[in-house]
Design a protein around this motif. Sequence first.
Motif, PDB file in Angstrom:
ATOM      1  N   TYR A  92      14.702  38.693 137.544  1.00  0.00           N
ATOM      2  CA  TYR A  92      15.751  37.689 137.741  1.00  0.00           C
ATOM      3  C   TYR A  92      17.138  38.295 137.541  1.00  0.00           C
ATOM      4  O   TYR A  92      18.046  38.099 138.361  1.00  0.00           O
ATOM      5  N   ASP A 123      18.321  38.802 141.218  1.00  0.00           N
ATOM      6  CA  ASP A 123      18.780  37.457 141.537  1.00  0.00           C
ATOM      7  C   ASP A 123      20.124  37.107 140.919  1.00  0.00           C
ATOM      8  O   ASP A 123      20.713  36.079 141.265  1.00  0.00           O
ATOM      9  N   GLN A 162      23.816  29.766 136.709  1.00  0.00           N
ATOM     10  CA  GLN A 162      22.820  29.645 137.774  1.00  0.00           C
ATOM     11  C   GLN A 162      23.005  28.379 138.603  1.00  0.00           C
ATOM     12  O   GLN A 162      22.634  28.340 139.786  1.00  0.00           O
ATOM     13  N   SER A 204       6.277  38.675 137.881  1.00  0.00           N
ATOM     14  CA  SER A 204       7.668  38.297 138.134  1.00  0.00           C
ATOM     15  C   SER A 204       8.215  38.951 139.396  1.00  0.00           C
ATOM     16  O   SER A 204       8.860  38.298 140.227  1.00  0.00           O
ATOM     17  N   ASP A 250       9.324  37.085 143.175  1.00  0.00           N
ATOM     18  CA  ASP A 250      10.608  37.292 143.834  1.00  0.00           C
ATOM     19  C   ASP A 250      10.479  38.096 145.122  1.00  0.00           C
ATOM     20  O   ASP A 250      11.459  38.281 145.834  1.00  0.00           O
ATOM     21  N   PHE A 275      15.777  30.603 142.659  1.00  0.00           N
ATOM     22  CA  PHE A 275      16.498  31.255 141.573  1.00  0.00           C
ATOM     23  C   PHE A 275      16.395  30.426 140.289  1.00  0.00           C
ATOM     24  O   PHE A 275      16.158  30.965 139.211  1.00  0.00           O
ATOM     25  N   LEU A 320      12.881  30.761 138.722  1.00  0.00           N
ATOM     26  CA  LEU A 320      12.702  32.024 138.007  1.00  0.00           C
ATOM     27  C   LEU A 320      13.491  32.024 136.701  1.00  0.00           C
ATOM     28  O   LEU A 320      13.014  32.501 135.664  1.00  0.00           O
ATOM     29  N   PHE A 321      14.715  31.480 136.744  1.00  0.00           N
ATOM     30  CA  PHE A 321      15.516  31.391 135.526  1.00  0.00           C
ATOM     31  C   PHE A 321      14.802  30.557 134.465  1.00  0.00           C
ATOM     32  O   PHE A 321      14.695  30.951 133.302  1.00  0.00           O
ATOM     33  N   CYS A 353      11.930  32.304 132.731  1.00  0.00           N
ATOM     34  CA  CYS A 353      12.385  33.268 131.720  1.00  0.00           C
ATOM     35  C   CYS A 353      12.661  32.571 130.400  1.00  0.00           C
ATOM     36  O   CYS A 353      12.162  32.976 129.336  1.00  0.00           O
TER      37      CYS A 353
END
Length: 475
Positions: free
Chosen positions: A262, A266, A332, A404, A408, A418, A421-422, A425
Amino acid sequence: MPPGWRYKSLKFGPITLPWYASPEAQLILVSFVCFLCPGMFNALNGLGGAGQIEKNAYASNTSNCALYATFAVVGFFAGTVTNTMGIRFALSFGGLGYCIYVSSFLCFKYTQNLGYVIFSGLLLGCCAGILWCAQGAIMMSYPEEKLKGRYISWFWVIFNLGAVIGGVITLGLNINQKTKQNSSVNTATYVGFLILTSMGAALSWTLVDAKHVVRRDGTKIILMKHPTWRSEIRGLWETLRNDSYIVLLFPMFFSSNWFYTYQFNDVNGPNFNVRTRALNNILYWLAQMFGALAFGFALDFPNIRRTIRAKAAWLAMLILTFAVWGGGYVFQRGFTREVSGPIYDWTDKGYIGPMFLYILYGFYDAAWQTCVYWFMGAITNNSRKLANFAGFYKGIQSSGAAISWRLDGFQNGSKSSFMGLFASCWILLAASLVIALPVMILKIKDTVPVEEDLKFTDETFDNIILYKRDDRNRG
């Protein structure tokens, strides 16, 4: 070991330079191996897409998915390989994989040979699994208990200095690329990284065998006399059976590299031009150096009991998790895969906020890694067991990274958003801290008795003589 007994190290034997066989000297050497090999790998991947961002990072994502999937399998058994084959072989073998990885992206820049890139990832997964296991065993088992935090921080500073230098090289070679388009780095960048990784593979042969390393207090490393594949595979099983609490740290292991995809692909990749990505890269790894120093020395603070320091480190990481990733959430919200935000150059007015966020991401990563290594090193001093712990750590860490990178990395079809994925995390990091809390409370003690460490090792040693305290003056 019977009550009232202790251990005393043998003499150096063939080693004639005690300072060279010291834990400090060996740590510095292995740090520079990682400076030149994984450090350059981090510098390259920190650019987003391994510098090939114009190809939509597909080659890098596919290669890294293969890399970490292989790493996950090899890393889990890497302690067995390292204990059997030795530190120098493990590190030199590992270094070769980084050279081939860099060369594959140099080739891809001109030929788009995706097969070679994927092969290099598979090979590096094998090599890196062995290298990081050997590194972890050195960093956690060589120092005295009271110095483990600063040893970890020293390693992390030197290792990340490699990524900083790699970023400086990239910035110097691409500093005139002011375009607001996502362009690839130039050929000289890859050639420079290829030379440096080759030097790292060669440097590993300057290390001495673990049996010759002597600490300041005169003790040596607890090793098996004649490790075999059978004894080491049995030791791997014994670690899981007798130290089953280690599974509570597995979620921390799993999430410890999850966020790289990320952050690199990203955040840094789509939001900045090439020279600003290089600058961000430098700042990210510099922040890692400061984070490692701050946490490494705090974890060794002499006037506070180790049990208290362990709980304080856990609480500090929990606070940092919500502070840093809370700021990341604000950033983000400004862009998605479908609707990109502005592509920043460092001269742009709005650049300062994202820059500081990226610095905090780097600081947080170093704090997390330093704490995880320190937690494992606080549980035991036995190098054989710590090699297995390090293998578990890198193997499980890599399985998370493989997933991960894959999330992506779809070239066609739907990629993960995005924001998705954020969120993954943030959730993984916070949840893994909660799961690991019983280890901080129940398993980390103020000191680990030698008798407990010796339970895991065979009755004969290559580096230890046992004798009663009453007879210590008689040798």
